[in-house]
Every structure is written in structure tokens, then in C-alpha cells.
Design an enzyme around this catalytic site. Sequence first.
Site, PDB file in Angstrom:
ATOM      1  N   VAL B 424       0.806  -1.158  -0.091  1.00 25.47           N
ATOM      2  CA  VAL B 424       0.075   0.140  -0.175  1.00 25.47           C
ATOM      3  C   VAL B 424       0.971   1.301   0.114  1.00 25.47           C
ATOM      4  O   VAL B 424       0.381   2.232  -0.038  1.00 25.47           O
ATOM      5  CB  VAL B 424      -0.867   0.082   1.110  1.00 25.47           C
ATOM      6  N   HIS B 425       2.062   1.197   0.072  1.00 26.69           N
ATOM      7  CA  HIS B 425       2.962   2.309   0.009  1.00 26.69           C
ATOM      8  C   HIS B 425       3.769   2.340  -0.937  1.00 26.69           C
ATOM      9  O   HIS B 425       4.800   1.331  -1.284  1.00 26.69           O
ATOM     10  CB  HIS B 425       4.073   2.058   1.270  1.00 26.69           C
ATOM     11  N   LEU B 426       3.619   3.374  -1.890  1.00 27.60           N
ATOM     12  CA  LEU B 426       4.204   3.234  -3.199  1.00 27.60           C
ATOM     13  C   LEU B 426       4.809   4.643  -3.267  1.00 27.60           C
ATOM     14  O   LEU B 426       4.423   5.548  -2.802  1.00 27.60           O
ATOM     15  CB  LEU B 426       3.195   3.331  -4.453  1.00 27.60           C
TER      16      LEU B 426
END
Lengths: 348, 491
Positions: B424-426
Site C-alpha cells: 500500500v506504500h508506493l
Amino acid sequence: MDDLALPAATVITGSAGWLGRALVHHLATDAGDHARDGEVRALVLNQTEADAVHAVSARARAIIGSVTDPDSLERLLVGLPPDTDVIHTAGVIHPAKVSDFFAVNAGGAANVAAAVQRAGLRRMVHVSSNSPFGTNASDEDTFRAHEPYNPYLGYGESKMQGELAVLDQVQAGLDAVIVRPPWFYGPLQPPRQTTFFRLVRGGRFPKFGAGMQRRSMVYVDNLVQGIVRAELTPGPSGRAYWIADERAYTVNEIIETVGRALTDEGYEVKPGAMALPVIAGRVAERADRIIQSTGRYQQQLHVMGEMAHSIACDIGAAQTELGYRPAVALYEGMRRSIQWCRREGLEL
Amino acid sequence: MTGPASTPIHTPATEARYDAEILIIGSGAGGATTAALLAEAGFDVLVVEEGDWVEQGSVVSFSLEQMDRQYRSGGVTVALGLPSIAYTEGRCAGGGTEVNSGLYRRPPAELLERWRSQYHIRDLDPDEMYVIADEIESAINVTTVPGAVSAPSAVLRRGADALAWQNSESPRWMTYPPGGSASSGQRQSMTRTYLPRAQRAGARLLTQCRVRKLSISGTSASDADVVLADGSPGRIHFRHVFVCGGAIHTPALLQRSGLRERIGDTLAVHPTVKLAARFAEPINIPDDVPVHQVKEFAPEISFGGSASHPGLVALALADNWGEFSHALHEWERVCVYYAAITSEGKGRVKAIPGLRDPLVTYNLTARDKQLLRSGLSRLTLLMLAAGADEVYPSYHNAPVVRSSADIASLQRSFAATKATVMTVHLCSTVPIGEHPRCAAGSFGQVRGMRNVWVNDASMLPDAPGVNPQGSVMAFAIRNAQRFIETERPHG
């Protein structure tokens, strides 16, 4: 908390081995760091081993038998008072065939734990290894006191089963403490360790990649101290501790420090190392895996495969809970080790 | 400077032509903060958002309906690679802040120092960043939960404590009603905080407005080609543009506009693997996530809790459905947890002519795969230490784990290529700094451009190893402050 009282008697399995003889020396001779009164019984495989133990301590009582033979363990423990401690060091690390791992490291631990439980003795100290936990996932990673099992090939699998067998007996009421040493070094070392010195002297010690893999190592006297602390510190049964030198060393540091220790002991040392690509370590590891899957064991491949990885552990729990204080670090330990080899007339 | 109170908070984009001194593309953690600061400094600000304005409370948090309405592509998109990595992105007013876990971490001091030295970021002073962080924490009400933490959170704490692993409650940006419980929080997302602030200072917000490309001539961009709410084309003229569309769509837009150098080449993510764990007692809280995180192995490996409504429990069990599906009948006693790693792999975002969405690829390194194995195994051990009866690791043909010996077979059979790896962390597709590998300058100005800026997760030099929203907001505000100093409107 106060230590447990010194036991009335102490039993050491694998006592003709490297660690076993170090324990006999420290527990059963006046020169030992942890000299104690009371009987010290030493399990040995044969008369040659019995002689080797007696050469270290005249008062140790050698009993011939094997951890793979439960009847001989009955004989080993017969007539001992209830406040007897058993230090189980018997194991194989570089066997002729893979099945020996399981017979000795797994079956032997199960037999000893069961025998100690049946005999109603005070405590068992089980000497395990880093190997049930494999290698670190990265060179920055350090094994904590509690880690998931991830056994490294046959040896690791067998040592894991050994731990599990001991823990089964803990469920049944045995008081046991597990000690996990990584790679150890020091006097009384077996011949493969002189190869290690020779490789460093010749500038041929294998180094994978940049040599930044971290290795925890333990000087054998530090290990003996850790074992005694585990034996004598009160606490719940089934605990396990890493026992190693204060900190892990990088492969570069190991090569450099051993080279310096050799130089300072008057040996000529060719600088450098045998630089190998990391892939060579992976290849060795894969080959080791394949060969072990056929039931055979090849020592060089095994050591090579492992050298490409980090095996670093955190001794914090042993320090805080056991009061373990590793007194010797790599340079000093290696000098003592080299001096011992020279006294023994071993060619480096 | 303050707009009339009756200003509608958001309007769908309908006009064929808009003008703005400052165009901000995207309304998430980067865009909303930039909008508020610039509008309050007197700039004429127009924010465009591709998604909709969805009132908080009108959709159940962490539900499938939320994925449909507030995420891009209905929730899950995939970065191709071996294994492929599924990722999620918010697409609504407020962006990811409307749908994420709401957990807050400041950028750690070591991280700021590493970024400063490795990427040569000018004037990156941790003390200044923490002054900004103080402001943010007050503006979005960063706080710990009232009373006892939820049962799924207590699992993480209990397991980690039993193993002597460092763990702590991550604060969240939430407000709680008097006497409210840990799960009664109201998220202080951008639609509740910085977007209304921007509006009060006169900023306009257009929703359902997708930017196709920027018109660029030499070192300047002048207009944005957009698609309006009804699908017809429009045009927005501006003096400066801040691209804040998130780590995938910011570089894709820049590429479509002809800016390709170093842009989109350095996608960084926190790959995660999951497990579901079944306990003797009911623990599931379908509409909230645990607040505890285990940082013993950080930054390489972190553990936390995932959203666990029954649909997501089913997804976590899907990798070995035959063996695991029975647990779904007892979903009240099951919760989903993750292990996240800092990856040394790199991904790419590449806009493909004619395609609406860019091609995203990501490749894990051998080390990353080992860390995922180690992370999943350690997390499994933690679940057993917390008293789990059964653990179901999320990878193809995974074993049911009931004992520490079972973890050995997990380690043997795990392969990252068999796992459902997701993130979920880009971030980091337009990294800032003076180092030659950076795509934008120290304050977000795109290399070679006079008036094009990035100010969202794209600018983070690499993956921060902690929940990134706090870092994104702090950098966005820092950069906006610098912009105001150098470009302050006259009069």
C-alpha cells in the site's frame, strides 16, 4: 537471584569432544575456571576417548557408552544423587553420512533427556547450535533470543529435532536449559580448525563477495562460562540462550584478525583472501543440498555454502538473564588457540 | 483571503476552460497540504481531483464498497514481476488519506539524515522538519487510542512482549468522541482538514477531472489537457503546476507530457506478505485496523495488523483454500496480519501511448525474498506466542501452522513467487535531491522545468520503512514553504 547450589555431581556427554574436554578441564581440574567438588562423570565412546578425558582430568570418571544406546545411558546415570546436573554436548557436525546426524543429534538428545527425566536429576543443559535457525535473511539481520526454526540442511534439521525432543521432556516435567553456540574456536580444536589457520596464512581463506557477511563466533572458554551460567541460574524450564562472543564479526574482520594473531605469534602470513563471487557460495549450497539429499555428506561443500551467509546472534538475553560475560574476544582467543596448536606440535 | 463560508466544498469539473495561478493535480496528502499553504499565502489555487468527493461515514471503512468507490480500479492493481505485486491507490478527494490505516509515523531522524547525505537534498534540517511535524500532528490530531486497544492490536502487543520484541502503538490522526472506544475514531483525513483549510483560503476544488497531459514548451508548462466530469475535453491554464497524483500517476502524467528523464525509473514500495491467525476467542473487528506495530526488526522488517472484514479474511485464506477455508466459518476469531519489508528491488512506471493506465513493474531481489520469508516466519512465531491456535500463511500450498516445528516447514516451502505479495506504500518515482540520479531538485522542481513541481509520495527518495503519510506531508509542507518564500505574490 542467587545461583543454584553447585550440584553434588555433574555428568558430561560427548566429553572427549572439543567442547567436552574443555568442560572437563574447567569443571574437574584445579586449573579450571569453574572447578567444583563432587563427582564428574564423562560419557565416552571407547577406551581411546576415555584416555583422552583422563589426560585432561585424572579425577573425571569415564563411562563407556553412547547417547544412541539408552541402556548405556542408564549405566551412565546409575546411583547419582538427585541434585546432579547433566551437560549434554554429544553431537556430530561433520558425519560420514546424513543419517548419523539424526541418530546422534536428534535421537541422542531424546535419549539423554528421557534418561535424565527418568533418573529424576536436577537439570539438563542441552548444547544446541545456530543451525536449527539457518542463516540470517540479510547481512544486517541478527538472530534474537526467540526465532522461528529454519533448519540448515541435515545438521540443522537434526539439531532442531534434538531441541524439540528436549522440549517434549520439559512438557513432561524435565528441568532443561538450551544453549545455542555458533561457530566456536579455541584450544583443543579438531584438525579441521588447523586447516582454517593454514588457509588464512596462505591468503587463501574463501571470501564471498565483499566479505561483509557477519558471523557470531564463540571462544570455547566463553562457551563453557555460558553453559555453567545456564546450569546454575534459576528460572523456568525450557529457556534457550545464544552463547557467543560479545558481538558478531564480519568475514573481513575475521580474516584480518586471524592474520594479525598469526603474525604476532611469529608466523609468516600472506595477506589477502580467496575472493569468490557470491554465486559460488550459492552453487556450493545447492550442491551440498543435493548431495545430502542422497544421504551423503561433504564437509568442504557444507562449510563453503554456509560461508556466503551471515549467522549473527544477539546474546543480550544471556547477558541480562544469566549474567553471562564473555571475557575473550577474537584476537585474544585466536592467539591462545595458535599457542595451543604450537604446544601440541600441530603444523599451521 | 478567506473565501465566503457558502463556497461549495467541491464541484465536478464542467467548464471547457479554467485559469489558475497555481494548478495542483491531486488532492491527497501532498496535494491538499500544498493547496492549503499556497492558498493561505495568497496564491490563486485550483485543485483538480480525478475521483469523487465521498463523504466520510457514507461508506464503511475497509469494506469492499469502499474499495469500489474510493480506490483506483476497484481496489487492486498489479505491478508485474516475479512475483507480481498487487497494490492499492486511493482515487477520491483526499486520496489515500481517506482509505488508509490512519497510522502516523514521523520520518525517523536517521532516515532524514540518510536521505540528506545519499541524495544531496539541500537544506534538509531535521529540526525544521520536526517543527513542521508538530504542526501536522496538531492539524490532523495525531493521538493514541482512548482506553484499551482493540483485541487484534492486543494480539500484536502480547505476542511481541512474550518474545521480547520491541513494539508500540502507532498514533493515528483521529478524533474520538468523549468516552469513545479505540474503534470509534473519526479520521482526520484531507477532506476534514487541509482541503477545507485550502477552501477557506480561496482555493477551488474540481472533482472528476482527469489530467491527460501538460502542454510544455521549452522549460515551461502552460496548460493541462483534462477530461471533464462528462467525458468531454477541457483545458486549464496555469502559471505553476504541482503534480501530486501519487507515485504511479505523477510520473505517468509527466511522461505523457514528454518529461521522461529519470522519471518513473525508481519506484519503491514496502512489499508485504500476510497471514491469518485463528484464536480461541472472538477478536475480529471488521471496520478497523490494529494500531500496534512491531519494530524489533525495523527498518528491514515490520509487523502490523491488516483490515480483517470477512471478505479480506477470505482473501487471506485463498492461497490454500482447500486447507484453510474452514477458518472462514469462524471469521470472528480470525484476524489478518502483515509483515512488510524495505526492499532493495526497483520498479518502473511507464506510460504507454494509447493506454489510460501506465505499465508498472517491480522486481524483488534475492535479499528481498529472504526478508519476506523471514518476516512471515517471525510473524507466525509471534502469533503462536500470542496464543493463536492456528496460523494460515498467505502463499500457495502453505501449511497450517500450529507449533514451532511447523514453522520449519513453512520456511522450507515458502517462496516469494508463491505468495500474494502486495503493497500500500508506493513512492520515489520522481525522487528529489541534487544527486544526478534524482528526477527533481531538492524542493520538488522537476529537472529542467521552471514551473513544474512534484509534491507527493513520488518525491520521497526511497521507501521510508515507516507509514509514509507523515513523511509525505512534512516534505510537501517544507517544499510549499520554500515555494512561497521564492515566489510570494506581490502586493
